[in-house]
Design a protein around this motif. Structure first.
Motif, short mmCIF file in Angstrom:
data_model
loop_
_atom_site.label_atom_id
_atom_site.label_comp_id
_atom_site.label_asym_id
_atom_site.label_seq_id
_atom_site.Cartn_x
_atom_site.Cartn_y
_atom_site.Cartn_z
N LYS A 71 0.86 -1.19 0.00
CA LYS A 71 0.00 0.00 0.00
C LYS A 71 0.89 1.23 0.00
O LYS A 71 2.08 1.16 0.37
CB LYS A 71 -0.88 0.04 1.26
CG LYS A 71 -1.91 -1.05 1.31
CD LYS A 71 -2.79 -0.88 2.53
CE LYS A 71 -3.86 -1.97 2.52
NZ LYS A 71 -4.87 -1.75 3.52
N ASP A 72 0.31 2.38 -0.39
CA ASP A 72 1.06 3.63 -0.31
C ASP A 72 1.37 3.94 1.15
O ASP A 72 0.55 3.70 2.03
CB ASP A 72 0.25 4.79 -0.91
CG ASP A 72 0.28 4.78 -2.42
OD1 ASP A 72 1.16 4.11 -3.00
OD2 ASP A 72 -0.57 5.45 -3.01
N ILE A 73 2.54 4.49 1.38
CA ILE A 73 2.97 4.86 2.72
C ILE A 73 3.12 6.38 2.75
O ILE A 73 3.79 6.96 1.89
CB ILE A 73 4.33 4.21 3.07
CG1 ILE A 73 4.28 2.70 2.90
CG2 ILE A 73 4.78 4.62 4.47
CD1 ILE A 73 3.33 1.98 3.83
N GLU A 74 2.48 7.01 3.72
CA GLU A 74 2.63 8.46 3.89
C GLU A 74 3.09 8.73 5.31
O GLU A 74 2.60 8.11 6.25
CB GLU A 74 1.30 9.17 3.59
CG GLU A 74 0.91 9.03 2.14
CD GLU A 74 -0.33 9.83 1.79
OE1 GLU A 74 -0.81 10.63 2.61
OE2 GLU A 74 -0.83 9.65 0.67
N LEU A 75 4.02 9.65 5.43
CA LEU A 75 4.56 10.02 6.73
C LEU A 75 4.19 11.47 7.03
O LEU A 75 4.29 12.32 6.15
CB LEU A 75 6.08 9.89 6.76
CG LEU A 75 6.66 8.54 6.37
CD1 LEU A 75 8.17 8.58 6.45
CD2 LEU A 75 6.11 7.45 7.24
N VAL A 76 3.78 11.72 8.26
CA VAL A 76 3.46 13.08 8.70
C VAL A 76 4.20 13.31 10.01
O VAL A 76 4.16 12.47 10.90
CB VAL A 76 1.93 13.25 8.93
CG1 VAL A 76 1.62 14.62 9.49
CG2 VAL A 76 1.17 13.01 7.63
N ALA A 77 4.87 14.46 10.10
CA ALA A 77 5.53 14.82 11.35
C ALA A 77 4.47 15.25 12.35
O ALA A 77 3.65 16.13 12.07
CB ALA A 77 6.53 15.94 11.11
N TYR A 78 4.49 14.62 13.54
CA TYR A 78 3.48 14.91 14.55
C TYR A 78 3.87 16.14 15.36
O TYR A 78 5.05 16.40 15.61
CB TYR A 78 3.31 13.72 15.50
CG TYR A 78 2.34 14.01 16.60
CD1 TYR A 78 0.98 13.98 16.35
CD2 TYR A 78 2.78 14.38 17.86
CE1 TYR A 78 0.08 14.28 17.35
CE2 TYR A 78 1.88 14.68 18.87
CZ TYR A 78 0.53 14.64 18.60
OH TYR A 78 -0.36 14.96 19.58
N SER A 79 2.85 16.89 15.78
CA SER A 79 3.05 18.00 16.71
C SER A 79 1.81 18.11 17.59
O SER A 79 0.69 17.89 17.12
CB SER A 79 3.27 19.31 15.94
OG SER A 79 3.33 20.39 16.86
N ASP A 80 2.00 18.47 18.86
CA ASP A 80 0.87 18.73 19.76
C ASP A 80 0.20 20.05 19.43
O ASP A 80 -0.95 20.27 19.79
CB ASP A 80 1.34 18.77 21.22
CG ASP A 80 1.72 17.40 21.72
OD1 ASP A 80 1.13 16.41 21.26
OD2 ASP A 80 2.60 17.33 22.60
N ASN A 81 0.93 20.93 18.77
CA ASN A 81 0.43 22.26 18.41
C ASN A 81 -0.39 22.17 17.12
O ASN A 81 0.11 21.67 16.11
CB ASN A 81 1.65 23.19 18.23
CG ASN A 81 1.25 24.57 17.82
OD1 ASN A 81 0.69 24.77 16.76
ND2 ASN A 81 1.56 25.53 18.67
N LEU A 82 -1.63 22.64 17.14
CA LEU A 82 -2.53 22.55 15.98
C LEU A 82 -1.92 23.18 14.73
O LEU A 82 -1.92 22.58 13.66
CB LEU A 82 -3.88 23.20 16.30
CG LEU A 82 -4.84 23.30 15.12
CD1 LEU A 82 -5.27 21.93 14.64
CD2 LEU A 82 -6.05 24.14 15.48
#
Length: 143
Positions: free
Chosen positions: A66-77
Motif C-alpha cells: 500500500k502507499d505509505i505516507e509520513l506526517v511529522a506529529y506536533s501537539d500544536n494545531l
C-alpha cells in the motif's frame, strides 16, 4: 484530545515500521478508501523514518503493498496543520467553533492550493482523518 484506540492491524504496522526504520511512531492510520497507510512520526525522527533517498518508505511500500505516507506529529494545531499540508505554504490556521461542530480554516498560498488539496482531495482527506483523531476537528476548509 479524544481517546485513541489502535487495532491489532495498526499495532502490527507500527511494529513493522519501527523495525524497518528505527524511528518512533506516534500513530498509524489505515486508509483503505485511498489504499494507504499514514504514519505519524516524531518530527525529530522524520529523516530516519524516510531514509536516504526514501529507501525506508520504498521498502515498506513493497512489504505492505500500500502507499505509505509520513506526517511529522506536533501537539500544536498550527504546526500539525503545516506538517499535513507540506510542501504547500500555509499562511494561517483558524479554528471556528459552532454549537455542534469544530472547523479549521486553512489559508494556503494561492500558488500552492493544488499541492494542499492533492490528487482527488487526498491531502484534505488525510488532514480530516488526523485532525479529527487528535484535535476533535470535524471539518477542514482550504481557503
Amino acid at each position: 484530545m479524544p481517546e485513541i484506540k489502535l487495532t491489532p492491524e495498526e499495532i502490527r504496522y507500527i511494529s513493522l515500521f519501527q523495525e524497518v526504520t528505527r524511528a518512533n511512531v506516534r500513530d498509524c492510520i489505515i486508509d483503505n478508501e485511498n489504499n494507504r497507510i499514514i504514519f505519524l512520526v516524531d518530527s525529530k525522527d522524520m529523516g530516519v523514518a524516510i531514509g536516504k533517498s526514501g529507501i525506508n518508505v520504498k521498502k515498506l511500500r513493497k512489504i505492505i503493498g500500500k502507499d505509505i505516507e509520513l506526517v511529522a506529529y506536533s501537539d500544536n494545531l498550527e504546526e500539525l496543520v503545516k506538517n499535513l499540508m507540506s510542501p504547500a505554504r500555509v499562511r494561517s490556521v483558524k479554528v471556528v467553533n459552532t454549537s455542534s461542530k469544530k472547523s479549521v480554516y486553512i489559508t494556503i498560498d494561492p500558488q500552492d492550493k493544488g499541492l494542499a488539496i492533492g490528487k482527488n482531495g487526498r491531502n484534505v482527506a488525510r488532514a480530516k482523518l488526523i485532525l479529527k483523531r487528535y484535535m476533535d476537528i470535524d471539518n477542514v476548509v482550504i481557503v
